[in-house]
Enzyme design. Structure first.
Site, short mmCIF file in Angstrom:
data_model
loop_
_atom_site.label_atom_id
_atom_site.label_comp_id
_atom_site.label_asym_id
_atom_site.label_seq_id
_atom_site.Cartn_x
_atom_site.Cartn_y
_atom_site.Cartn_z
N HIS A 13 -19.67 -18.91 32.42
CA HIS A 13 -20.93 -19.33 31.77
C HIS A 13 -20.58 -20.10 30.50
O HIS A 13 -20.93 -19.71 29.39
CB HIS A 13 -21.82 -18.11 31.50
CG HIS A 13 -22.26 -17.40 32.75
ND1 HIS A 13 -21.37 -16.83 33.63
CD2 HIS A 13 -23.50 -17.20 33.29
CE1 HIS A 13 -22.04 -16.30 34.64
NE2 HIS A 13 -23.32 -16.51 34.47
N HIS A 56 0.84 -1.20 0.00
CA HIS A 56 0.00 0.00 0.00
C HIS A 56 0.87 1.25 0.00
O HIS A 56 1.33 1.68 1.05
CB HIS A 56 -0.90 0.01 1.23
CG HIS A 56 -1.82 -1.18 1.31
ND1 HIS A 56 -1.37 -2.44 1.64
CD2 HIS A 56 -3.15 -1.31 1.09
CE1 HIS A 56 -2.39 -3.29 1.62
NE2 HIS A 56 -3.48 -2.63 1.29
N ASP A 58 -30.88 -18.75 29.91
CA ASP A 58 -30.63 -17.71 28.90
C ASP A 58 -30.71 -18.25 27.48
O ASP A 58 -30.84 -17.49 26.53
CB ASP A 58 -29.28 -17.02 29.15
CG ASP A 58 -29.40 -15.89 30.16
OD1 ASP A 58 -30.55 -15.51 30.49
OD2 ASP A 58 -28.37 -15.38 30.62
N HIS A 79 -26.93 -17.65 24.37
CA HIS A 79 -25.98 -17.44 25.45
C HIS A 79 -25.24 -18.71 25.88
O HIS A 79 -24.43 -18.68 26.79
CB HIS A 79 -26.68 -16.82 26.67
CG HIS A 79 -26.97 -15.35 26.49
ND1 HIS A 79 -27.67 -14.86 25.41
CD2 HIS A 79 -26.64 -14.26 27.22
CE1 HIS A 79 -27.77 -13.56 25.51
NE2 HIS A 79 -27.14 -13.16 26.59
N GLU A 100 -16.80 -5.83 24.24
CA GLU A 100 -15.88 -6.96 24.35
C GLU A 100 -14.67 -6.81 23.43
O GLU A 100 -13.54 -7.13 23.82
CB GLU A 100 -16.61 -8.27 24.05
CG GLU A 100 -17.69 -8.64 25.06
CD GLU A 100 -19.01 -7.94 24.78
OE1 GLU A 100 -19.13 -7.23 23.75
OE2 GLU A 100 -19.94 -8.09 25.60
N HIS A 112 -4.22 3.11 -3.37
CA HIS A 112 -4.40 2.53 -2.03
C HIS A 112 -3.67 1.20 -1.84
O HIS A 112 -2.72 1.12 -1.08
CB HIS A 112 -5.90 2.36 -1.73
CG HIS A 112 -6.15 1.71 -0.40
ND1 HIS A 112 -6.14 2.41 0.77
CD2 HIS A 112 -6.38 0.42 -0.07
CE1 HIS A 112 -6.35 1.59 1.77
NE2 HIS A 112 -6.51 0.36 1.29
#
Lengths: 681, 681
Positions: B480, B31, B488, B492, B431, B279
């Protein structure tokens, strides 16, 4: 005992609240606070704002509702129950009775109840999408709004308006903190989707405590910066203010609208409201009783629906929706007469079917030693198919020239803020939202596809997983599929991604080994309407095999097949996929010349191969032949099952390296010579 | 031939450009446009703004530079070369010669060159982080800025300032479109990180064409909404304007700063500048020559460094940096005398070591039939370890109460905009940025950890992969971990995530089977300083095994071990991990009682088990014993290697279901009875 609510509107809203509390408390699991806070918002939308016919919850002209904060699922279940939503299959055919019965609500969060912890698409009519992973729902809503714009631009006529619906999504702090939501919002703002309204539940509470711990944005300014119309409602209980906000949304003709609604989580629960204690755990029966008392509802009645509430909804959303859907049916009847060809396209789309002749132009590629990159073949096949499926649209996360995902035939056009009729979408560099948006397109009946580099599935696995959970035929076009990427180096070379994608239940991962396998893998993927597909494609060339010499590529429809064989029981079975298949073939030829009995198996889609009868699997991979070698420029894990305990694997055991692709292959010893050597061991 | 640039500053900038063009053109890959556009920005930062000593590129007090748009890697390589950066190992010990030689630049994008396609951390001194996947670098930069704030708050004294550095990141449209960047920006704005400056390359060009296709935000307004100080520079070539903007950043004491720099991609290439043709592909030698001509550089000289350029940098950044690092060394000498205890902590941190006694409080858990959830044991072990590692900090994506990831001992404190000395971070529901930020913490010497639900690794795999590529000891606490999530429901309940995470090369995935395995898995993870770890933990209880009866949990250090055994050769080997391990044990006891010879193998970390000597692997899993049954509440794929062709697997074959966890387990037949039955088949 008589309800003491001052008016039927309040009574209806409080009934949503009480049903939600009771269900969570009975399950002893769930999120009571948000349904209690947002009951007026759901009430206002369904009762006053949306064109929604509870008797026909799949009517194509309906307004869409997405509960992006899926943990507040009882808000949706309670509302769908009270408005009298009818049960249907996913095509809208009535199956008798209610979509959400009171009994289902009583069994909230129990195995077998349609009232799952989070709303699950197709479990019950009225659940427009599966939500739960935060941000996913709002991304779907952008796809739904784009679908409406596209359908309107392509199918409405001057006289007959079939598509003119809005999409509403309720979202939470959590949704808006997620990157996918900002990506989706940016797309919506760019596209000026004035048919999209998000209602943001601004309650200042998250699981850890006050949002002040981690969230102090001026959300309004942020959204204005992304081209949104931003409105505020200071009190979620002020239905009149909600009416005004939604009216202002409907009046806005050049932007999507965000309504920031200040709410009190757990509203009415005297000891827990406005605390994170009302968020993710039941209130306790005592607090439930106190909350009911504060609403003026009988304190010890569970799952109580006061007289008049269902009638109130029937008089409102019921009557308005019935009139709207009847009017639409009338237009549709006229449309079928006036525009039979377009009506037939739409009917196929409504039925979830592909149009007659969709596959008639799929090319057959001639044998060619130089061959082509499967991304190039994919571009040809995609165009040949999409040309004959008018409602197939899609695009790339800013990599269309590399992904070869542009539709180039005449009339394909660009989907832009100034032209909603085009079929080439531009998602920008926003992979996660792209997958969620494409799911939204598919949920709207379109055959949506999206494209990026294979390595960036890491950015959108959340959306890919939801494609599969929802049984949507979302097509992922994933190029630059291995160390064949070459110079871009380790960050851009997928190593573990074939295994990681094959691991997603229900996602069919195709990695075709030449141009004709590309064609047949597309055929397979398109015919499977209830599973998503990942088409994994090379940057670099590979030979187009001579199918007079090798088995036909239609073997791809079984996921794996014998590409070339020997007489009698093989001494060794060589297997491969994608750009390494020809290496297995080359090795096979050398081994055969040296006197070995060699079978070569092409394995373009393990997921589908695994679904075949055991007899076919054993025919292709006879259990007695344990000398097996697989080659694939990825990790071994997903091959263990097929090569068995005695098998050998030629592939990657680490991240890649930056260099010209052929040198990278040699560097890691991924070539025919390695296969040959392993077969002789 | 003499360079005709008007002044040495312009000459130095144009030399960065020319080196970058030549390298891309020679590689025939890469690039060129962005290095050409942003050469003045890199020049200004290194030469005028940053405290950076090229002779000591790992000096702890240095300003950090992150090239988030890693595809512009030649910008970094050219600059590091010209300023004379010295080669060192990752601890800063000189290894002789230059970090980036001209020869390395000539071998840009070739196997073996430190100048990879995208900057790869630790390949050469001066590369502060691996960038390439867009948005990752800016998220790292937030972690670096947080680290500085934390170090300053904890270690600076009234008299002695050890930490007072800034972090600069150059980013592109692509970075800022990615959700992770918005998440990271929101964290930075919330935390008021006035030591963080992003310079945004606003060039209006992406791969598909103009950013107008998909990007029309008012970026400034968006960032102001997120609490940033927003500045503009209208022309990237205006070094004086850049000086002023950076001065304004330094003067701002309550917000991070975004400098929006208008640039022209491929600046100077007469036919390609300001187009996407500049680019992602080489310009062609003809265009390179024309560009050099436009700069007044000799057209046909390749890799040309005009006289005076290196000296110019030596006089600027070189001298200023040397003075700054010498001043820092002086402070450090005084600090070691004045604060020996704290200095020892820092020295351990600088050396990448854990302090003496870090593991002295790791608890031993007593046998207990009821047991505990491994998330709870994890909370105890994490606290016991972190208490003795002062520079271990981390937090959760708004799930600390569920993840049990809070540090609760005295003095742990909260890291907030008002208190940078705390060790509990609050990432919000972000997250992906969390993983990138935590990588930034680790790159700054801290032992960073972060926590969320296991299923949401789908949202942050990009960051987890980079932890591994960079060999950072980032610790992921993932609770979990299976259908044990229960109510859930499918969205989940991680099903495929154990396999998907095990697939990431170099990531050690631990799934401890009781409280003492939690302790030993933490011990293992903490001792491995060059790989990330995923600690996968249950929501639900499992028994704490009686280690007088079973083998000690220290077997975890080998990844897998014989938990209980029979006399002689086993009839069957049962294997399991996590919350299913006790089911294997239960089944084993029943089978033993029925007269079978049973071995039970605990497999808390397949990745580490696979690294053991073959003799150990064969000792645990004798090849002759092919009757093997594994149980894990996930998919089979990663077990195929260990159970072999004749093995059986008790686990998941689909997405999960919403219901109480024990009922979900029974629904899917994941229990001891299924293991027993499979063993008897």
């Amino acid at each position: 005992m008589t309800a003491t609510s001052t008016d039927i509107q309040t009574l209806a809203i409080d009934t949503i609240r009480a049903l939600s509390m009771d269900a969570v408390q009975t399950a002893n699991s769930g999120h009571p606070g948000t349904p209690m806070a947002l009951a007026p918002v759901a009430y206002q939308l369904f009762q006053n704002a949306m064109d929604y016919d509870p008797a026909k919850p799949h009517w194509p002209g309906r307004d869409r509702f997405v509960l992006s904060c899926g943990h507040a699922s009882m808000l949706l279940y309670s509302t769908l129950h009270l408005i009298g939503t009818k049960a249907t299959d996913i095509h809208g055919n009535p199956t008798g009775g209610e979509s959400i019965t009171l009994d289902s609500i009583k069994k909230f969060r129990q195995i077998g109840s349609v009232c799952a912890g989070h709303p699950e698409y197709a479990e019950a009519a009225g659940i427009e999408t599966t939500t739960g992973p935060l941000g996913a729902g709002v991304s779907n809503s952008v796809g739904m709004a784009m679908a409406e714009k596209w359908l309107a631009a392509n199918y409405n006529t001057d006289d007959l308006t079939l598509f003119n619906y809005n999409t509403y999504a309720i979202c939470s702090d959590g949704d808006l903190m997620e990157g996918i939501a900002t990506e989706a919002a940016s797309v919506a703002g760019h596209l000026k989707l004035d048919n999209l309204c998000w209602l943001y539940d601004d309650n200042n509470i998250t699981i850890e405590g006050d949002t002040d711990l981690a969230f102090s944005e001026d959300i309004g300014m942020k959204f204005e910066g992304m081209g949104w119309n931003v409105l505020k409602v200071d009190n979620a209980n002020d239905v009149e203010a909600l009416n005004k906000a939604v009216a202002a949304f409907k009046a806005c003709s050049d932007k999507p609208t965000l309504v920031i609604v200040k709410s009190i989580i757990g509203y009415g629960a005297p000891n827990k409201q406005n605390t994170h204690g009302a968020h993710g755990a039941p209130l306790g029966w005592d607090e439930v009783a106190l909350a009911k008392k504060s609403y003026g509802l009988p304190e010890d009645e569970k799952f109580y629906v006061p007289a008049g509430v269902k009638e109130h909804f029937a008089d409102g959303v019921g009557k308005r929706g019935a009139a709207a859907s009847a009017a639409w049916e009338d237009v549709w009847t006229k449309y079928q007469a006036a525009e039979p060809a377009k009506a037939a396209e739409l009917q196929a789309m409504f039925d979830g079917k592909l149009p007659q002749g969709w596959d008639k132009d799929i090319p057959v590629f001639e044998a060619d030693a130089k061959g082509d990159a499967t991304r190039n073949s994919s571009g040809k096949v995609l165009n040949a198919i999409a040309k004959n499926i008018p409602f197939m649209i899609g695009g790339s996360a800013d990599l269309a020239p590399s992904n070869k995902s542009d539709l180039k035939f005449e009339g394909a056009g660009e989907f832009l803020p100034t032209s909603y009729d085009g079929r080439n979408l531009h998602f920008g560099i926003r992979e996660h939202a792209m997958s969620g948006i494409t799911n939204g397109l598919c949920l709207s009946g379109l055959r949506g596809y999206c494209a990026t580099f294979f390595v960036f599935t890491d950015y959108m696995r959340g959306g890919m997983r939801l494609s599969s959970i929802m049984h949507q035929p979302t097509l992922y076009i994933l190029t630059h599929d291995s160390i064949g990427v070459g110079e871009d180096g380790p960050t851009h070379q997928p190593i573990e991604h074939l295994t990681a994608c094959r691991a997603i239940p229900g996602l069919n991962v195709y990695r075709p080994g030449d141009a004709n396998e590309v064609a047949e893998c597309y055929r397979s993927a398109m015919m499977i309407s209830d599973h998503p597909a990942a088409m994994v494609l090379s940057r670099q060339n590979m030979p187009t095999m001579d199918r007079t010499k090798f088995a036909p590529a239609s073997g791809c429809l079984k996921g794996g097949y014998i590409l070339s064989d020997c007489e009698g029981t093989p001494d060794v079975i060589l297997m491969g996929s994608g750009s390494e298949l020809y290496m297995a073939v080359d090795a096979g030829e050398k081994l055969t010349a040296a006197g070995k009995k060699v079978r070569v198996v092409s394995m373009p889609c393990m997921d589908i191969f695994a679904q075949q009868d055991q007899s076919y699997i054993d025919e292709v991979l006879p259990p007695a032949v344990t000398n097996r070698v697989a080659i694939e420029a990825g990790i071994q894990m997903s091959w263990d099952r097929w090569i068995g305990s005695n098998g050998k694997f030629i592939g990657m055991h680490s991240f890649g390296a930056s260099g010209p692709f052929d040198q990278v292959y040699e560097h890691f010893g991924i070539n025919a010579a390695s296969v040959e050597k392993a077969a002789n061991c």
